[in-house]
Design an enzyme around this catalytic site. Structure first.
Site, PDB file in Angstrom:
ATOM      1  N   CYS A   2      30.116  62.621  40.720  1.00  0.00           N
ATOM      2  CA  CYS A   2      31.441  63.042  40.342  1.00  0.00           C
ATOM      3  C   CYS A   2      31.593  64.572  40.235  1.00  0.00           C
ATOM      4  O   CYS A   2      32.641  65.085  40.528  1.00  0.00           O
ATOM      5  CB  CYS A   2      31.775  62.386  39.015  1.00  0.00           C
ATOM      6  SG  CYS A   2      33.500  62.269  38.654  1.00  0.00           S
ATOM      7  N   ARG A  27      35.228  64.177  33.709  1.00  0.00           N
ATOM      8  CA  ARG A  27      35.419  63.313  34.872  1.00  0.00           C
ATOM      9  C   ARG A  27      34.750  61.955  34.691  1.00  0.00           C
ATOM     10  O   ARG A  27      35.062  61.016  35.418  1.00  0.00           O
ATOM     11  CB  ARG A  27      34.822  63.979  36.123  1.00  0.00           C
ATOM     12  CG  ARG A  27      35.610  65.180  36.629  1.00  0.00           C
ATOM     13  CD  ARG A  27      34.805  65.929  37.675  1.00  0.00           C
ATOM     14  NE  ARG A  27      35.639  66.899  38.396  1.00  0.00           N
ATOM     15  CZ  ARG A  27      35.939  66.800  39.677  1.00  0.00           C
ATOM     16  NH1 ARG A  27      35.511  65.787  40.375  1.00  0.00           N
ATOM     17  NH2 ARG A  27      36.691  67.700  40.261  1.00  0.00           N
ATOM     18  N   TRP A  74      28.549  59.483  39.155  1.00  0.00           N
ATOM     19  CA  TRP A  74      29.179  58.204  38.824  1.00  0.00           C
ATOM     20  C   TRP A  74      28.737  57.241  39.916  1.00  0.00           C
ATOM     21  O   TRP A  74      29.015  57.445  41.080  1.00  0.00           O
ATOM     22  CB  TRP A  74      30.695  58.356  38.792  1.00  0.00           C
ATOM     23  CG  TRP A  74      31.425  57.125  38.359  1.00  0.00           C
ATOM     24  CD1 TRP A  74      31.637  56.695  37.088  1.00  0.00           C
ATOM     25  CD2 TRP A  74      32.088  56.176  39.224  1.00  0.00           C
ATOM     26  NE1 TRP A  74      32.382  55.538  37.093  1.00  0.00           N
ATOM     27  CE2 TRP A  74      32.672  55.189  38.386  1.00  0.00           C
ATOM     28  CE3 TRP A  74      32.229  56.058  40.598  1.00  0.00           C
ATOM     29  CZ2 TRP A  74      33.385  54.114  38.892  1.00  0.00           C
ATOM     30  CZ3 TRP A  74      32.937  54.982  41.104  1.00  0.00           C
ATOM     31  CH2 TRP A  74      33.508  54.034  40.253  1.00  0.00           C
ATOM     32  N   ASN A 110      28.989  64.583  46.491  1.00  0.00           N
ATOM     33  CA  ASN A 110      30.113  63.743  46.061  1.00  0.00           C
ATOM     34  C   ASN A 110      30.676  63.056  47.296  1.00  0.00           C
ATOM     35  O   ASN A 110      30.794  63.684  48.355  1.00  0.00           O
ATOM     36  CB  ASN A 110      31.236  64.576  45.423  1.00  0.00           C
ATOM     37  CG  ASN A 110      30.903  65.005  44.024  1.00  0.00           C
ATOM     38  OD1 ASN A 110      29.902  64.596  43.451  1.00  0.00           O
ATOM     39  ND2 ASN A 110      31.743  65.861  43.453  1.00  0.00           N
ATOM     40  N   GLY A 111      31.076  61.800  47.159  1.00  0.00           N
ATOM     41  CA  GLY A 111      31.672  61.087  48.275  1.00  0.00           C
ATOM     42  C   GLY A 111      30.887  59.838  48.627  1.00  0.00           C
ATOM     43  O   GLY A 111      30.009  59.394  47.880  1.00  0.00           O
ATOM     44  N   GLU A 500      50.830  49.827  31.752  1.00  0.00           N
ATOM     45  CA  GLU A 500      50.082  51.011  31.343  1.00  0.00           C
ATOM     46  C   GLU A 500      49.406  50.789  29.984  1.00  0.00           C
ATOM     47  O   GLU A 500      48.260  51.205  29.778  1.00  0.00           O
ATOM     48  CB  GLU A 500      51.016  52.226  31.299  1.00  0.00           C
ATOM     49  CG  GLU A 500      50.412  53.492  30.732  1.00  0.00           C
ATOM     50  CD  GLU A 500      49.257  54.056  31.559  1.00  0.00           C
ATOM     51  OE1 GLU A 500      48.610  55.005  31.072  1.00  0.00           O
ATOM     52  OE2 GLU A 500      48.988  53.560  32.671  1.00  0.00           O
ATOM     53  N   LYS A 504      45.343  50.975  29.340  1.00  0.00           N
ATOM     54  CA  LYS A 504      44.701  51.841  28.360  1.00  0.00           C
ATOM     55  C   LYS A 504      43.772  51.046  27.446  1.00  0.00           C
ATOM     56  O   LYS A 504      42.664  51.482  27.134  1.00  0.00           O
ATOM     57  CB  LYS A 504      45.761  52.571  27.521  1.00  0.00           C
ATOM     58  CG  LYS A 504      46.483  53.652  28.260  1.00  0.00           C
ATOM     59  CD  LYS A 504      45.553  54.810  28.563  1.00  0.00           C
ATOM     60  CE  LYS A 504      46.035  55.615  29.757  1.00  0.00           C
ATOM     61  NZ  LYS A 504      45.818  54.997  31.051  1.00  0.00           N
ATOM     62  N   GLU A 507      40.625  49.986  29.374  1.00  0.00           N
ATOM     63  CA  GLU A 507      39.806  51.124  29.790  1.00  0.00           C
ATOM     64  C   GLU A 507      38.860  51.585  28.690  1.00  0.00           C
ATOM     65  O   GLU A 507      37.695  51.874  28.953  1.00  0.00           O
ATOM     66  CB  GLU A 507      40.694  52.311  30.184  1.00  0.00           C
ATOM     67  CG  GLU A 507      41.254  52.263  31.582  1.00  0.00           C
ATOM     68  CD  GLU A 507      42.073  53.500  31.894  1.00  0.00           C
ATOM     69  OE1 GLU A 507      41.868  54.070  32.975  1.00  0.00           O
ATOM     70  OE2 GLU A 507      42.919  53.906  31.072  1.00  0.00           O
ATOM     71  N   HIS A 523      55.776  30.963  33.309  1.00  0.00           N
ATOM     72  CA  HIS A 523      55.279  30.594  34.631  1.00  0.00           C
ATOM     73  C   HIS A 523      53.757  30.706  34.728  1.00  0.00           C
ATOM     74  O   HIS A 523      53.230  30.877  35.823  1.00  0.00           O
ATOM     75  CB  HIS A 523      55.947  31.456  35.709  1.00  0.00           C
ATOM     76  CG  HIS A 523      57.420  31.242  35.815  1.00  0.00           C
ATOM     77  ND1 HIS A 523      57.971  30.109  36.377  1.00  0.00           N
ATOM     78  CD2 HIS A 523      58.467  32.010  35.397  1.00  0.00           C
ATOM     79  CE1 HIS A 523      59.300  30.195  36.320  1.00  0.00           C
ATOM     80  NE2 HIS A 523      59.619  31.336  35.732  1.00  0.00           N
ATOM     81  N   LYS A 622      36.911  60.239  35.895  1.00  0.00           N
ATOM     82  CA  LYS A 622      38.241  60.838  35.747  1.00  0.00           C
ATOM     83  C   LYS A 622      38.905  61.061  37.099  1.00  0.00           C
ATOM     84  O   LYS A 622      40.035  60.672  37.315  1.00  0.00           O
ATOM     85  CB  LYS A 622      38.115  62.167  34.994  1.00  0.00           C
ATOM     86  CG  LYS A 622      39.441  62.885  34.760  1.00  0.00           C
ATOM     87  CD  LYS A 622      40.319  62.122  33.793  1.00  0.00           C
ATOM     88  CE  LYS A 622      41.572  62.885  33.435  1.00  0.00           C
ATOM     89  NZ  LYS A 622      42.486  62.064  32.609  1.00  0.00           N
TER      90      LYS A 622
END
Length: 627
Positions: A2, A27, A74, A110-111, A500, A504, A507, A523, A622
């Site tokens: 990261c 991050r 990460w 990174n990647g 949202e 949260k 997370e 339903h 992040k």
């Protein structure tokens, strides 16, 4: 991914590398490491603990050098473990499988390298010994294999062989004053100067260099950069060219970028997330600063011409930003009367869609470097949709550079992995976009414009009043901390706010949480409702309130426990099984910005009660700079 930091200079650079990693901790990461060239040998220290522990470890091991690279990882390929942590060393033909002897090349990345399995097989056949499950180690071995006395040439040659996304920093045992960087699809910057003009730095984020240098070069896609004391050289690698082909150096501008080190100071708060929740009144005020009237120039000098060429809006985003776009769809269609489609960026480019050149493509990203969103933007442009706008919190990001138009929110640095103030400032920017398009299309009167502007200017005060409800939210959190599941309900504009809120909670508290439009309750989700399933309901005083009350009764009839965020005039009464927090005022079209705040606080205090790592939740990063 990261985080990457690299440096070359005349002083011991290790403290700078470690401090840079600390500044990138926001991050998210699960391992970290630093490598240097010391006494002619590669040395490194790696850890699956925090950067502070890495710092102590490196000091104890006497790691000291004028050249080095560092990384927070990460995990993508391979579990979070020391042998998978960066930096990676090459282990060439004949190397001991136990790696008792360091190789020649040290590298961080990174990647994601998509063709790593093919390259791994090829390099193993040549005698290279792999010590990790990562795709990154392939690059270190590949650079070593291609090395013929010049590291810059070897990195260029390796880059030609790589498929996927990468930002890399690499050095070689035989070139003691040289660090090479390259990027394709992942962000990488260069810093110029430090304690003296000879120092050169690499980083994945300008934040890493706060307090070290403010002279920043933003490397472009395909750039390869050579860093040596007192000089640097940038070449742009074009598809199909040979690594031996002479390329003229690129003259990338050096920009003064002020990143205050104070932005990462916690102050009186327990966690950065709590600090950032309470910074929202100021963040909104800063984002709206200078907005005296609704005008296209808020989005750029070309905005009026662009807006007059569009008949619809396509929003591309991920995660929290996707939910802000989902809320904006309600505004854009009800106020601006413009058809709006919201797409998860990571899905959009992998399906057949029907392009329309008269579409405004809007990307939303906190960092402006989100790989999926950038890829989706490029895909939309490849389909002929050239009218582009980004809502972003970083003025110098790739997203801003890629789009014709931009509205840069001014939320400030957001350190907590779970986004809060970035989300509410995105909503504020999207509401401005809604009003601008409505005005241009003849759907906004002067009186309506004045009322909306007044309401927006009052938002910081209204948010302060909502934040004052924190003690009531803490009481809710004590009950939630003992639960394993939760359900969130909202209707209309407030359904994305429920989404949202659920995001949260999951997370940072690790409680399984889902959100539904309240009308969908019967339903399917109603089957889950018991006394052990808390149901959070977002209840503004709008046209759907009576429908929502009926949905709430469905929950109570099944023994469910309701937690209601209600406007003051909704007449929803607290009683056994119904817990009510009343927001101080009804805020009309902008009420979504207020209603999300108690949900942020609920997630935060529940996580605190459960003892989780609030700012760095497990498995999350992040800035998601890979697909």
């Amino acid at each position: 991914m990261c985080g990457i930091v690299g440096a070359v200079g005349s002083r011991n650079i290790v403290p700078v590398l470690v401090e840079g990693l600390k500044r990138l901790e926001y991050r998210g990461y699960d391992s970290c490491g630093v490598a240097v060239l010391q006494d002619g040998q590669l040395r490194r220290s790696r850890s699956t603990l925090r950067v502070a522990e890495l710092d102590l470890q490196a000091r104890a091991e006497g790691i000291d050098s004028t050249l080095g690279i560092a990384h927070t990882r990460w995990a993508t390929h391979g579990a979070p473990a020391v042998h998978n942590a960066h930096p990676h060393f090459s282990h060439g033909p004949g190397s001991d499988a136990a790696a008792t002897k360091p190789g020649r090349v040290a590298l961080v990345h990174n990647g994601i390298i998509e063709n790593h399995e093919e390259l791994r097989r090829e390099l193993q056949a040549k005698g290279y010994v792999f010590q990790s499950q990562t795709d990154t180690e392939v690059i270190a071995h590949l650079v070593d294999h291609l090395y013929d006395g010049d590291l810059f040439t070897a990195v260029k040659a390796a880059a030609i062989r790589l498929t996927g996304a990468y930002a890399i920093a690499v050095f070689h045992r035989d070139e003691p004053q040289r660090v090479i960087g390259a990027r394709q699809g992942s962000p990488l910057i260069m810093g110029v100067g430090g304690v003296d003009a000879s120092e050169r730095f690499l980083a994945s984020d300008a934040m890493a260099l706060a307090g070290v240098t403010d002279q920043i070069v933003y490397l472009e896609e395909g750039d390869v950069v050579d860093l040596q004391p007192g000089r640097h050289w940038i070449e742009h690698r074009k598809a199909g060219e040979s690594q031996h082909q002479r390329v003229e150096p690129e003259q990338r501008p050096v920009r003064t970028v002020t990143v205050h080190s104070g932005a990462v100071e916690l102050g009186p708060y327990r966690h950065f997330m709590q600090k950032e929740i309470f910074e929202q009144p100021r963040a909104i005020a800063d984002t709206l600063e200078g907005v005296e009237a609704i005008t296209p120039t808020l989005f750029g000098q070309e905005a009026e011409a662009v807006f007059k060429q569009i008949d619809r809006v396509l929003i591309l985003a991920c995660g929290t930003s996707y939910y802000s776009g989902s809320a904006a769809k309600y505004w854009l269609e009800s106020i601006a009367k413009i058809p709006t489609q919201v797409e998860i960026a990571s899905e959009y480019r992998y399906r057949d869609s029907v392009p329309d050149p008269r579409t405004l493509v809007v990307t939303i990203s906190q960092s402006g470097e989100t790989a999926d969103t950038i890829a989706a933007l490029k895909h939309a442009r490849s389909l002929g949709m050239e009218q582009t706008l980004t809502i972003c919190n970083v003025a110098t990001s790739a997203m801003v550079r890629e789009c014709k138009l931009a509205y840069v929110t001014r939320a400030g640095a957001e350190i907590g992995v779970a986004s809060t103030k970035a989300f509410t400032t995105q909503l504020a920017a999207l509401f401005l976009l809604t009003l601008t398009l409505a005005k241009l299309r003849g759907h906004l009167t002067a009186d309506e414009e004045a009322k909306h502007l007044t309401a927006m200017r009052h938002l910081p005060v209204a948010l302060q009043a909502v934040l004052a409800l924190e003690p009531q939210v803490v009481a809710w959190a004590e009950a939630f901390a003992r639960k394993d599941n939760a359900l969130f309900l909202g209707r209309g504009l407030h359904y994305p706010i429920a989404l949202e809120g659920a995001l949260k909670l999951k997370e940072i508290s690790y409680i399984h949480a889902e959100a539904y439009p309240a009308g969908e309750l019967k339903h399917g989700p109603l089957a889950l409702v018991t006394a052990e399933m808390p149901v959070v309901t977002v209840a503004p005083n709008d046209a759907l309130l009576e429908k929502l009350k009926s949905n709430m009764q469905e929950v109570r009839a099944r023994g469910g426990e309701l937690y209601v965020c209600a406007d003051s005039d909704t007449h929803i009464q607290a009683e056994p099984g119904i817990h009510v927090i009343r927001l101080p005022e009804h805020y009309g079209a902008l009420s979504a910005i207020l209603h999300v705040v108690p949900l942020q606080l609920l997630a935060y205090h529940t996580a605190c009660a459960r003892g989780t790592d609030v700012d760095k939740p497990r498995n999350l990063a992040k800035s998601v700079t890979v697909e």
